[in-house]
Design a protein around this motif. Structure first.
Motif, PDB file in Angstrom:
ATOM      1  N   MET A 100      56.640   9.854   7.846  1.00 53.61           N
ATOM      2  CA  MET A 100      55.617   9.537   6.857  1.00 53.61           C
ATOM      3  C   MET A 100      54.532   8.643   7.449  1.00 53.61           C
ATOM      4  O   MET A 100      53.357   8.767   7.081  1.00 53.61           O
ATOM      5  N   ASP A 101      54.913   7.734   8.365  1.00 53.63           N
ATOM      6  CA  ASP A 101      53.915   6.896   9.041  1.00 53.63           C
ATOM      7  C   ASP A 101      52.972   7.754   9.873  1.00 53.63           C
ATOM      8  O   ASP A 101      51.760   7.522   9.899  1.00 53.63           O
ATOM      9  N   TRP A 102      53.529   8.751  10.561  1.00 55.63           N
ATOM     10  CA  TRP A 102      52.686   9.643  11.368  1.00 55.63           C
ATOM     11  C   TRP A 102      51.760  10.459  10.488  1.00 55.63           C
ATOM     12  O   TRP A 102      50.590  10.681  10.827  1.00 55.63           O
ATOM     13  N   GLU A 103      52.267  10.934   9.334  1.00 58.34           N
ATOM     14  CA  GLU A 103      51.406  11.673   8.415  1.00 58.34           C
ATOM     15  C   GLU A 103      50.222  10.813   7.995  1.00 58.34           C
ATOM     16  O   GLU A 103      49.076  11.267   8.017  1.00 58.34           O
ATOM     17  N   ASP A 104      50.509   9.558   7.613  1.00 58.57           N
ATOM     18  CA  ASP A 104      49.433   8.651   7.213  1.00 58.57           C
ATOM     19  C   ASP A 104      48.452   8.414   8.356  1.00 58.57           C
ATOM     20  O   ASP A 104      47.238   8.353   8.145  1.00 58.57           O
ATOM     21  N   GLU A 105      48.975   8.268   9.563  1.00 57.33           N
ATOM     22  CA  GLU A 105      48.134   8.041  10.742  1.00 57.33           C
ATOM     23  C   GLU A 105      47.186   9.223  10.972  1.00 57.33           C
ATOM     24  O   GLU A 105      45.985   9.040  11.195  1.00 57.33           O
ATOM     25  N   TYR A 106      47.719  10.430  10.911  1.00 56.90           N
ATOM     26  CA  TYR A 106      46.887  11.623  11.108  1.00 56.90           C
ATOM     27  C   TYR A 106      45.832  11.743  10.016  1.00 56.90           C
ATOM     28  O   TYR A 106      44.683  12.101  10.288  1.00 56.90           O
ATOM     29  N   ILE A 107      46.210  11.459   8.795  1.00 54.37           N
ATOM     30  CA  ILE A 107      45.259  11.543   7.683  1.00 54.37           C
ATOM     31  C   ILE A 107      44.147  10.510   7.862  1.00 54.37           C
ATOM     32  O   ILE A 107      42.959  10.825   7.710  1.00 54.37           O
ATOM     33  N   ASP A 108      44.510   9.275   8.197  1.00 53.46           N
ATOM     34  CA  ASP A 108      43.511   8.216   8.370  1.00 53.46           C
ATOM     35  C   ASP A 108      42.553   8.509   9.521  1.00 53.46           C
ATOM     36  O   ASP A 108      41.353   8.249   9.415  1.00 53.46           O
ATOM     37  N   GLN A 109      43.082   9.036  10.624  1.00 55.80           N
ATOM     38  CA  GLN A 109      42.240   9.303  11.785  1.00 55.80           C
ATOM     39  C   GLN A 109      41.300  10.480  11.595  1.00 55.80           C
ATOM     40  O   GLN A 109      40.289  10.590  12.294  1.00 55.80           O
ATOM     41  N   THR A 110      41.621  11.378  10.667  1.00 53.12           N
ATOM     42  CA  THR A 110      40.789  12.577  10.491  1.00 53.12           C
ATOM     43  C   THR A 110      40.081  12.618   9.143  1.00 53.12           C
ATOM     44  O   THR A 110      39.441  13.621   8.818  1.00 53.12           O
ATOM     45  N   ARG A 111      40.150  11.557   8.390  1.00 53.86           N
ATOM     46  CA  ARG A 111      39.532  11.528   7.050  1.00 53.86           C
ATOM     47  C   ARG A 111      38.042  11.861   7.108  1.00 53.86           C
ATOM     48  O   ARG A 111      37.517  12.557   6.249  1.00 53.86           O
ATOM     49  N   HIS A 112      37.360  11.397   8.124  1.00 59.23           N
ATOM     50  CA  HIS A 112      35.916  11.620   8.236  1.00 59.23           C
ATOM     51  C   HIS A 112      35.553  13.056   8.626  1.00 59.23           C
ATOM     52  O   HIS A 112      34.393  13.458   8.520  1.00 59.23           O
ATOM     53  N   LEU A 113      36.518  13.851   9.066  1.00 60.46           N
ATOM     54  CA  LEU A 113      36.255  15.226   9.489  1.00 60.46           C
ATOM     55  C   LEU A 113      36.212  16.214   8.321  1.00 60.46           C
ATOM     56  O   LEU A 113      35.690  17.311   8.458  1.00 60.46           O
TER      57      LEU A 113
END
Length: 141
Positions: free
Chosen positions: A43-56
Motif C-alpha cells: 500500500m505504501d508503494w501504491e501511494d508512492e506511485y500515485i503521488d509521483q505521477t499525480r501531475h501526469l
C-alpha cells in the motif's frame, strides 16, 4: 419456546458468519500493510506511485479510469481505483512517461485486475471500443 431458541441459534450463526467475512477482509488489508524487505508495504508503494505521477494525469485519462472502474461494486470502487492507479503510476514511471496516456491506463487496468475477472475486463474494454488483443501480454502476467 423452541422457536425462540432456534431464532437465537440462527441469529448467532448469522453474526459469526458476518464477523468471519469481515475478519477475512481485515486480515487481507493487514497483510498488505506489512512492510516488505525494502521497508515499504504494498500500500505504501501504491501511494508512492500515485503521488509521483499525480501531475501526469489528464482529464481524459482520469475519465477513462473512472469509466473502466464503474462496473466494480460501489463499496469496493475506491479501493479498486487506488490499486489500479498505483499500477498505472508504476508503468508510467518505468516508461518515464511525460503524460498519462490511455495505453498506460489500459495496461495498468489489466495488470491490476485479478485473473478471475479477466472475462469481465475484456467485456468492459470492448464496451469502450478498446481492442484488448493489443494488450494480450498483460493478461498473461
Amino acid at each position: 419456546m423452541a422457536w425462540f431458541m432456534n431464532g437465537i441459534l440462527l441469529w448467532g450463526f448469522i453474526m459469526i458468519t458476518l464477523m468471519a467475512i469481515g475478519g477475512f477482509f481485515m486480515f487481507r488489508k493487514f497483510l498488505k500493510k506489512l512492510p516488505k524487505e525494502d521497508g515499504k508495504s504494498m500500500m505504501d508503494w501504491e501511494d508512492e506511485y500515485i503521488d509521483q505521477t499525480r501531475h501526469l494525469w489528464t482529464d481524459e485519462t482520469m475519465e477513462l479510469l473512472n469509466a473502466l472502474v464503474m462496473p466494480v461494486p460501489a463499496a469496493f470502487r475506491d479501493v479498486a481505483r487506488r490499486k489500479i492507479a498505483g499500477r498505472i503510476g508504476q508503468f508510467a514511471l518505468e516508461e518515464r512517461a511525460s503524460v498519462m496516456t490511455s495505453e498506460l491506463v489500459v495496461k495498468g487496468y489489466i495488470s491490476a485486475t485479478p485473473k478471475r475477472d479477466h472475462k469481465f475486463l475484456k467485456k468492459a474494454l470492448k464496451e469502450h471500443a478498446i481492442d484488448w488483443r493489443e494488450y494480450e501480454l498483460y493478461f498473461q502476467s
